[in-house]
Motif scaffolding. Structure first.
Motif, short mmCIF file in Angstrom:
data_model
loop_
_atom_site.label_atom_id
_atom_site.label_comp_id
_atom_site.label_asym_id
_atom_site.label_seq_id
_atom_site.Cartn_x
_atom_site.Cartn_y
_atom_site.Cartn_z
N TYR A 412 58.66 92.84 23.43
CA TYR A 412 59.27 92.47 22.15
C TYR A 412 59.34 93.70 21.26
N GLN A 413 60.54 94.01 20.77
CA GLN A 413 60.69 95.16 19.88
C GLN A 413 60.87 94.65 18.44
N PRO A 414 60.02 95.14 17.52
CA PRO A 414 60.10 94.63 16.15
C PRO A 414 61.39 95.04 15.44
N PHE A 425 61.66 89.89 16.21
CA PHE A 425 61.60 90.74 17.39
C PHE A 425 62.85 90.55 18.23
N GLU A 426 63.15 91.60 19.00
CA GLU A 426 64.17 91.42 20.04
C GLU A 426 63.43 91.33 21.37
N ALA A 427 63.73 90.28 22.13
CA ALA A 427 63.09 90.12 23.45
C ALA A 427 63.84 91.00 24.45
N LEU A 428 63.10 91.83 25.17
CA LEU A 428 63.73 92.72 26.16
C LEU A 428 63.03 92.55 27.50
N LEU A 429 63.85 92.39 28.53
CA LEU A 429 63.30 92.10 29.86
C LEU A 429 62.67 93.34 30.48
N ARG A 430 61.57 93.12 31.20
CA ARG A 430 60.93 94.22 31.93
C ARG A 430 60.69 93.78 33.36
N TRP A 431 60.95 94.75 34.27
CA TRP A 431 60.73 94.46 35.71
C TRP A 431 59.99 95.62 36.33
N VAL A 484 67.69 87.36 21.23
CA VAL A 484 67.75 87.31 22.71
C VAL A 484 69.12 87.80 23.15
N ASN A 485 69.13 88.72 24.10
CA ASN A 485 70.41 89.23 24.63
C ASN A 485 71.06 88.18 25.53
N VAL A 486 72.35 88.03 25.36
CA VAL A 486 73.08 87.07 26.21
C VAL A 486 74.23 87.81 26.89
N ILE A 546 76.34 90.69 16.77
CA ILE A 546 77.15 91.53 17.66
C ILE A 546 76.32 92.77 17.97
N ASP A 547 75.98 92.89 19.27
CA ASP A 547 75.13 94.00 19.73
C ASP A 547 76.00 95.22 20.02
N ASP A 548 75.40 96.38 19.99
CA ASP A 548 76.08 97.64 20.33
C ASP A 548 77.40 97.76 19.57
N PHE A 549 77.42 97.34 18.32
CA PHE A 549 78.68 97.32 17.57
C PHE A 549 79.27 98.73 17.50
N ASP A 570 75.34 100.34 17.09
CA ASP A 570 74.79 100.93 18.32
C ASP A 570 74.07 102.24 18.04
N ARG A 571 73.05 102.49 18.90
CA ARG A 571 72.23 103.68 18.64
C ARG A 571 73.00 104.98 18.87
N ALA A 572 74.12 104.90 19.55
CA ALA A 572 74.93 106.10 19.75
C ALA A 572 75.40 106.67 18.40
N ALA A 603 70.51 98.49 12.15
CA ALA A 603 70.75 99.77 12.83
C ALA A 603 69.78 99.86 14.00
N GLU A 604 70.34 100.11 15.18
CA GLU A 604 69.51 100.19 16.39
C GLU A 604 69.17 101.65 16.67
N GLY A 605 68.08 101.85 17.41
CA GLY A 605 67.76 103.19 17.92
C GLY A 605 67.35 104.19 16.84
N VAL A 606 66.72 103.67 15.79
CA VAL A 606 66.25 104.58 14.72
C VAL A 606 64.99 105.28 15.23
N GLU A 607 65.05 106.60 15.31
CA GLU A 607 63.95 107.31 15.97
C GLU A 607 63.13 108.18 15.01
N ASN A 608 63.66 108.40 13.80
CA ASN A 608 62.86 109.23 12.89
C ASN A 608 63.09 108.83 11.44
N GLY A 625 63.98 100.35 16.19
CA GLY A 625 63.98 101.63 16.93
C GLY A 625 62.58 102.16 17.14
N PHE A 626 62.53 103.24 17.91
CA PHE A 626 61.22 103.79 18.27
C PHE A 626 60.44 104.26 17.03
N HIS A 627 61.14 104.54 15.93
CA HIS A 627 60.45 104.96 14.71
C HIS A 627 59.54 103.83 14.21
N1 LIG Z 1 66.62 105.79 22.96
C1 LIG Z 1 66.20 104.75 22.23
N2 LIG Z 1 66.28 103.54 22.74
C2 LIG Z 1 65.84 102.50 21.98
C3 LIG Z 1 65.33 102.68 20.69
N3 LIG Z 1 64.98 101.47 20.22
C4 LIG Z 1 65.29 100.56 21.16
N4 LIG Z 1 65.80 101.17 22.24
C5 LIG Z 1 66.26 100.56 23.46
O1 LIG Z 1 67.57 100.07 23.22
C6 LIG Z 1 67.79 98.84 23.93
C7 LIG Z 1 68.14 97.80 22.97
O2 LIG Z 1 68.61 96.72 23.59
P1 LIG Z 1 70.11 96.38 23.77
O3 LIG Z 1 71.00 97.22 22.94
O4 LIG Z 1 70.23 94.92 23.55
O5 LIG Z 1 70.37 96.74 25.27
C8 LIG Z 1 69.71 96.08 26.26
C9 LIG Z 1 70.39 94.83 26.73
O6 LIG Z 1 71.78 95.05 26.72
C10 LIG Z 1 69.94 94.72 28.16
N5 LIG Z 1 68.88 93.74 28.21
C11 LIG Z 1 67.56 93.90 28.04
N6 LIG Z 1 66.94 92.71 28.15
C12 LIG Z 1 67.89 91.78 28.39
C13 LIG Z 1 67.91 90.36 28.58
O7 LIG Z 1 66.89 89.67 28.51
N7 LIG Z 1 69.12 89.77 28.82
C14 LIG Z 1 70.25 90.48 28.86
N8 LIG Z 1 71.39 89.84 29.09
N9 LIG Z 1 70.30 91.80 28.68
C15 LIG Z 1 69.12 92.44 28.42
O8 LIG Z 1 69.45 95.96 28.58
C16 LIG Z 1 69.69 96.91 27.53
C17 LIG Z 1 68.65 97.97 27.54
O9 LIG Z 1 67.43 97.44 27.30
P2 LIG Z 1 66.19 98.39 27.18
O10 LIG Z 1 66.17 99.37 28.30
O11 LIG Z 1 65.02 97.52 26.97
O12 LIG Z 1 66.52 99.21 25.92
C18 LIG Z 1 66.45 98.57 24.64
C19 LIG Z 1 65.46 99.34 23.81
O13 LIG Z 1 64.27 99.69 24.50
C20 LIG Z 1 65.28 104.00 20.21
O14 LIG Z 1 64.85 104.29 19.10
N10 LIG Z 1 65.72 105.02 20.98
#
Ligand SMILES: Nc1nc2c(ncn2[C@@H]2O[C@@H]3COP(=O)(O)O[C@H]4[C@@H](O)[C@H](n5cnc6c(=O)[nH]c(N)nc65)O[C@@H]4COP(=O)(O)O[C@H]3[C@H]2O)c(=O)[nH]1
Length: 668
Positions: A412-414, A425-431, A484-486, A546-549, A570-572, A603-608, A625-627
């Protein structure tokens, strides 16, 4: 096997009754042609026989007259010739024609009459007439027998009764004999016509049997939906092309063709539309190939093509390119229009030593590579592809087990407000795989989408994330949202709304706390039904982000058409915001636009810290973001919650600095 059954002209017109009729006519024509030839021979023998008989009779009966030539001889030579030549010519130049057999029948009966007359009745009437009729029965055409009978009766009446001695000098028949003869002919004719009808029935039955066999054979080698060949046909063809011991190896190219997004069309618009789409696809593909190429449907949305004689990868690529292009054009399917694509793997068979299984495997490996490289394209197999693709396949296999055996987990990313308040939080899958180690979702989510595993996996993520958020909610964190990402595949799935609502119901999470994140590109691929799903979920209170806008589609009309709540930049764009004035201007523009539309901005990907300051200044609402923090396991996320709740000075500090992140706070 009749090879004609495999030819493409016949493929679409197989209909047993019509086919049986066609076969009957062709068999009957063959019978008639043969009988025509038989009669041509018979008649050419009868003419000299008539002349010989006339000579014989004239030498015995001609005892002196004014003319030196007997009338029988004149009749035999001239009439015989007149009767013989036309049917013989027709039999050779127009065999099998209806009029040919009628003319032959008439002439044959006239010839019988002539023979009897010129031989002065010595050639047995019954024998010859009945013999001719019996031979005519070979035509299996009762009309021919009718013609023959009519001619015989007229001939006998005329020659045997009305014009007896006037021409030949001798009467050839008495009244009684004539009557007896006519009765015999009629009687014999009835018998022949009956057997002729039986013969026709038999011929029809044979044709029907053959047509049935053809149909069975056709069905065995063809695909009922498209009329193309099937898997069996291409295997047979490959077996012939790769025949061991053939003098020269036959080069050819094999293509494995898979439709992209067919399943979505089929699932959303229904199977009938899907069937129509497959029919149109096969027509478009057929239009791109030559007659001696073989296109088959292997099943589902998979096709295969053999380009016989193709030795050049460039030629195969250009054909594959044309096919992809033709399938990219929209398909008109009744009330709907659908867009699909195609991925094509190509392999060339240039030398000996490969069997059909190898070649299919190579084409499949190339196809697999195309699919993993974004689909809607083509690739030719080369040896380097093998190791890479096998690795991918192993990943796919392990992913399948991981999903089915629940070996995944969530981090979970805050997400915080610019004042430093934890919003959710944003739920992010890990494997973490035993063989491949930590695999990034960037790699395995597309694989899960491609294999359809995203459906059970996505449902599990929703259930798990909602359950976690509900647990936090119950322990006093009332406004903690869960993003939650869809994936686009999940959204297009018919059970999507049910899956979301079930997760909410079973976990007890209030719908307003669930935020579904969809990318722009995912939205653009959707049909109306997906938009309806999103509106329905919104009515239940579920939020939509809307993700990665900014990275996806250029048209922003979906912002107007959809119940969007938040834009995630988007963090880009954030990445170099502190050094690039252009990025800064872009982000400021996006934030302004979002606010004009009453949308919140994350804003995503805020690192500093610098990035955060700029974003706060630009009016951004939320930061991720990682910050602040990386995505962490649930227990660590809990610590964030406790800190943000238990320590009032965090708020004050973050508020004072306006830019302070939780990571900084926690680090103190
Ligand atoms: N460089 C950098 N990266 C940062 C920073 N803050 C967050 N991130 C990363 O950016 C991604 C954000 O998720 P996303 O744009 O939804 O992008 C996600 C999302 O599109 C997809 N994903 C992850 N979990 C799921 C899920 O449960 N379902 C679906 N459909 N897609 C998922 O995988 C993508 C990548 O996920 P993650 O590798 O976890 O990578 C996450 C996160 O770890 C930062 O400050 N700097």
């Amino acid at each position: 096997m009749n090879p004609s059954i495999l030819s493409s002209e016949r493929v679409t017109s197989v209909n047993v009754a019509k086919e049986a009729e066609r076969l009957f006519r062709s068999e009957h024509r063959l019978v008639c042609t043969r009988t025509d030839r038989l009669f041509a021979i018979l008649m050419s023998l009868q003419w000299p026989a008539a002349v010989a008989a006339a000579l014989l009779i004239s030498s015995r009966t001609w005892v002196g007259g004014t003319s030196s030539v007997h009338p029988h001889l004149i009749a035999a030579v001239y009439l015989g010739g007149l009767i013989t030549v036309p049917p013989v010519l027709l039999a050779f130049f127009r065999p099998g024609e209806r009029y040919t057999r009628h003319i032959i029948a008439a002439c044959q009966m006239l010839m019988s009459g002539l023979l009897i007359h010129v031989s002065g009745g010595r050639i047995e009437t019954h024998f010859h007439v009945f013999g001719s009729l019996a031979f005519l029965a070979f035509y299996l055409d009762w009309e021919v027998l009718a013609t023959a009978t009519l001619v015989t009766l007229v001939d006998h009446l005329a020659m045997g009764y009305y014009l007896p001695a006037s021409i030949f000098g001798t009467a050839t028949a008495s009244h009684w004999r004539l009557l007896e003869h006519v009765l015999w002919v009629v009687f014999f004719d009835i018998f022949l016509i009956t057997s002729c009808v039986q013969g026709l029935k038999w011929l029809h039955a044979v044709a029907r049997r053959e047509a049935d066999q053809e149909l069975l054979l056709y069905q065995a080698y063809h695909d009922a939906l498209t009329g193309l060949g099937n898997r069996l046909q291409i295997q047979k063809l490959m077996g012939e092309l790769l025949m061991p011991g053939s003098k020269e190896p036959r080069p050819f190219a094999l293509m494995a063709i898979d439709l992209d997004r067919f399943k979505e069309v089929n699932d959303t618009l229904g199977h009938q539309v899907g069937d129509e789409l497959l029919r149109q696809v096969s027509q478009r593909l057929m239009a791109q190939i030559r007659k001696n190429d073989t296109l088959v449907r292997m099943g589902g949305d998979e096709f295969a093509l053999v380009l016989d004689g193709c030795t050049s990868a460039r030629v195969a690529e250009s054909i594959a390119g044309r096919m992809v292009e033709s399938l990219n054009k929209p398909f008109s399917l009744g009330d709907h229009t659908a867009r699909i694509g195609a991925s094509i793997g190509i392999c060339l068979h240039l030398d000996e030593g490969q069997d059909a299984t190898d070649l299919f495997h190579h084409a499949d490996l190339a196809l697999y590579k195309v699919k993993n490289s974004g689909r809607n394209s083509f690739m030719v197999f080369d040896e380097n592809m093998r190791a890479e693709t096998l690795h991918q396949m192993s990943m796919e296999h392990r992913l399948r087990s991981a999903v089915l055996e629940n070996q995944m987990h969530l981090h979970y990313q805050p997400i915080v407000s610019t004042e430093g308040r934890l919003l959710g939080f944003e739920a992010l899958l890990r494997w973490n795989d035993a063989v491949h180690g930590d695999v990034s979702p960037v790699d395995f989510i597309p694989l899960a989408e491609k294999t359809g595993l995203i459906i059970p996996l996505g449902a599990w993520v929703l259930q798990q994330a909602c359950s976690q958020a509900a647990q936090w909610h119950r322990t006093g964190n009332k406004l903690m949202k869960m993003s939650v990402n869809v994936s686009s595949i999940q959204l297009a799935h018919k059970d999507f709304v049910t899956t979301v609502l079930t997760a909410l119901k079973e976990t007890g999470l209030p719908a307003e706390l669930l935020d579904l994140e969809l990318t722009e590109s995912a939205l653009i691929q959707q049909h109306d039904s997906s938009y309806e799903s999103l509106h329905l979920l919104r009515r239940f209170g579920v939020k939509l982000s809307i993700d990665d806008f900014g990275t996806g589609y250029s048209s922003l009309s979906y912002l107007r058409d959809l119940p969007v709540h938040t834009l995630k930049i988007d963090r880009a764009f954030v990445k170099d915001i502190e050094i690039s004035p252009e990025s800064r201007t872009l982000v400021e523009g996006m934030i302004d636009m979002a606010h004009t539309l009453h949308l919140r901005v994350v804003a995503e990907g805020v690192e500093n810290r610098k990035q955060m300051e700029i974003l706060v200044e630009a009016g951004c609402d939320e930061i991720q973001g990682f910050h602040i923090s990386k995505a962490v396991p649930a227990d660590d996320a809990r610590r964030f919650i406790n800190v943000s709740h238990g320590e009032p000075e965090i708020k004050a500090m973050a508020g004072a600095a306006k830019v302070r992140g939780l990571a900084e706070v926690l680090a103190r």
